[in-house]
Design a protein around this motif. Structure first.
Motif, PDB file in Angstrom:
ATOM      1  N   ARG A 169      -7.257   8.620  -4.493  1.00  0.00           N
ATOM      2  CA  ARG A 169      -6.116   9.452  -4.099  1.00  0.00           C
ATOM      3  C   ARG A 169      -6.543  10.637  -3.232  1.00  0.00           C
ATOM      4  N   GLY A 170      -7.756  11.145  -3.458  1.00  0.00           N
ATOM      5  CA  GLY A 170      -8.234  12.304  -2.711  1.00  0.00           C
ATOM      6  C   GLY A 170      -8.689  11.973  -1.307  1.00  0.00           C
ATOM      7  N   SER A 171      -8.720  10.700  -0.970  1.00  0.00           N
ATOM      8  CA  SER A 171      -9.138  10.271   0.356  1.00  0.00           C
ATOM      9  C   SER A 171      -8.015   9.481   1.024  1.00  0.00           C
ATOM     10  N   ASP A 172      -6.825  10.087   1.049  1.00  0.00           N
ATOM     11  CA  ASP A 172      -5.663   9.491   1.710  1.00  0.00           C
ATOM     12  C   ASP A 172      -5.347   8.087   1.189  1.00  0.00           C
ATOM     13  N   PHE A 173      -5.563   7.878  -0.111  1.00  0.00           N
ATOM     14  CA  PHE A 173      -5.270   6.605  -0.770  1.00  0.00           C
ATOM     15  C   PHE A 173      -6.072   5.444  -0.185  1.00  0.00           C
ATOM     16  N   GLU A 174      -7.246   5.763   0.348  1.00  0.00           N
ATOM     17  CA  GLU A 174      -8.117   4.704   0.864  1.00  0.00           C
ATOM     18  C   GLU A 174      -8.894   4.094  -0.299  1.00  0.00           C
ATOM     19  N   VAL A 222      -1.852  14.755 -13.590  1.00  0.00           N
ATOM     20  CA  VAL A 222      -1.924  14.229 -14.959  1.00  0.00           C
ATOM     21  C   VAL A 222      -3.147  13.331 -15.121  1.00  0.00           C
ATOM     22  N   HIS A 223      -3.352  12.459 -14.178  1.00  0.00           N
ATOM     23  CA  HIS A 223      -4.471  11.513 -14.189  1.00  0.00           C
ATOM     24  C   HIS A 223      -5.219  11.622 -12.864  1.00  0.00           C
ATOM     25  N   PRO A 224      -6.265  12.424 -12.800  1.00  0.00           N
ATOM     26  CA  PRO A 224      -6.952  12.651 -11.533  1.00  0.00           C
ATOM     27  C   PRO A 224      -7.842  11.491 -11.084  1.00  0.00           C
ATOM     28  N   THR A 225      -7.954  10.449 -11.882  1.00  0.00           N
ATOM     29  CA  THR A 225      -8.806   9.322 -11.497  1.00  0.00           C
ATOM     30  C   THR A 225      -8.115   8.481 -10.440  1.00  0.00           C
ATOM     31  N   GLY A 226      -8.842   7.521  -9.906  1.00  0.00           N
ATOM     32  CA  GLY A 226      -8.282   6.615  -8.915  1.00  0.00           C
ATOM     33  C   GLY A 226      -7.388   5.569  -9.557  1.00  0.00           C
ATOM     34  N   ILE A 227      -6.879   4.670  -8.722  1.00  0.00           N
ATOM     35  CA  ILE A 227      -6.012   3.589  -9.185  1.00  0.00           C
ATOM     36  C   ILE A 227      -6.754   2.276  -8.967  1.00  0.00           C
ATOM     37  N   GLN A 236       0.839  -1.194   0.000  1.00  0.00           N
ATOM     38  CA  GLN A 236       0.000   0.000   0.000  1.00  0.00           C
ATOM     39  C   GLN A 236       0.880   1.251   0.000  1.00  0.00           C
ATOM     40  N   SER A 237       1.899   1.272   0.848  1.00  0.00           N
ATOM     41  CA  SER A 237       2.812   2.414   0.922  1.00  0.00           C
ATOM     42  C   SER A 237       3.571   2.602  -0.386  1.00  0.00           C
ATOM     43  N   TYR A 238       3.929   1.506  -1.033  1.00  0.00           N
ATOM     44  CA  TYR A 238       4.626   1.582  -2.314  1.00  0.00           C
ATOM     45  C   TYR A 238       3.752   2.267  -3.360  1.00  0.00           C
ATOM     46  N   VAL A 239       2.484   1.861  -3.459  1.00  0.00           N
ATOM     47  CA  VAL A 239       1.571   2.480  -4.419  1.00  0.00           C
ATOM     48  C   VAL A 239       1.407   3.962  -4.117  1.00  0.00           C
ATOM     49  N   GLU A 240       1.277   4.311  -2.860  1.00  0.00           N
ATOM     50  CA  GLU A 240       1.152   5.716  -2.477  1.00  0.00           C
ATOM     51  C   GLU A 240       2.391   6.509  -2.905  1.00  0.00           C
ATOM     52  N   TRP A 249     -10.059   0.511   3.472  1.00  0.00           N
ATOM     53  CA  TRP A 249     -11.305   1.091   3.008  1.00  0.00           C
ATOM     54  C   TRP A 249     -11.510   2.516   3.522  1.00  0.00           C
ATOM     55  N   ILE A 250     -12.151   3.342   2.700  1.00  0.00           N
ATOM     56  CA  ILE A 250     -12.714   4.599   3.175  1.00  0.00           C
ATOM     57  C   ILE A 250     -13.719   4.188   4.258  1.00  0.00           C
ATOM     58  N   PRO A 251     -13.856   4.924   5.354  1.00  0.00           N
ATOM     59  CA  PRO A 251     -14.726   4.485   6.453  1.00  0.00           C
ATOM     60  C   PRO A 251     -16.153   4.078   6.052  1.00  0.00           C
TER      61      PRO A 251
END
Length: 114
Positions: A88-93, A41-46, A28-32, A73-75
């Motif tokens: 990405r906009g939610s702390d990579f959750e 460049v790419h505002p979408t999620g992963i 998870q930390s690596y992806v972040e 998970w996001i809560p």
């Protein structure tokens, strides 16, 4: 690159590659770390591996059916059936993206050595 389901499944289904599996805090930390600066460049999620559509009890598994044991998970998630996208906009959750943006995401492939 930004892709839909068919794009990234096709791209990662080449030369023993698969969509990235996150099964530990280290991954998870690596992806972040590697994706922290691509939002401009790419505002979408992963999109990452994980679905609750394979197991008959709707448990979360990787695409080969292996049970998932690590989650971020996001809560308010997971909601519904589907696949996993990192927000990405939610702390990579993680989230189960709603339609119609279900598969709009960037992605990473990996080669697993067994």
């Amino acid at each position: 690159m930004s892709a839909n389901k068919l794009d990234f499944l096709g791209a990662c289904n080449y030369s023993n590659q698969e969509l990235f599996r996150i099964d530990s805090e280290e991954k998870q930390s690596y992806v972040e770390m590697v994706s922290a600066n691509i939002a401009s460049v790419h505002p979408t999620g992963i999109c990452i591996q994980g679905t609750n559509t394979i197991d008959v009890s709707n448990a979360w598994t990787f695409y080969d059916g292996t049970p998932m044991t690590f989650f971020k998970w996001i809560p308010t998630e997971p909601i519904g059936l589907g696949w996993i996208r990192i927000n990405r906009g939610s702390d990579f959750e993680w989230e189960v993206p709603p339609r119609p943006n279900w598969w709009t995401c960037t992605y990473m492939c990996e080669i697993r050595i067994i």
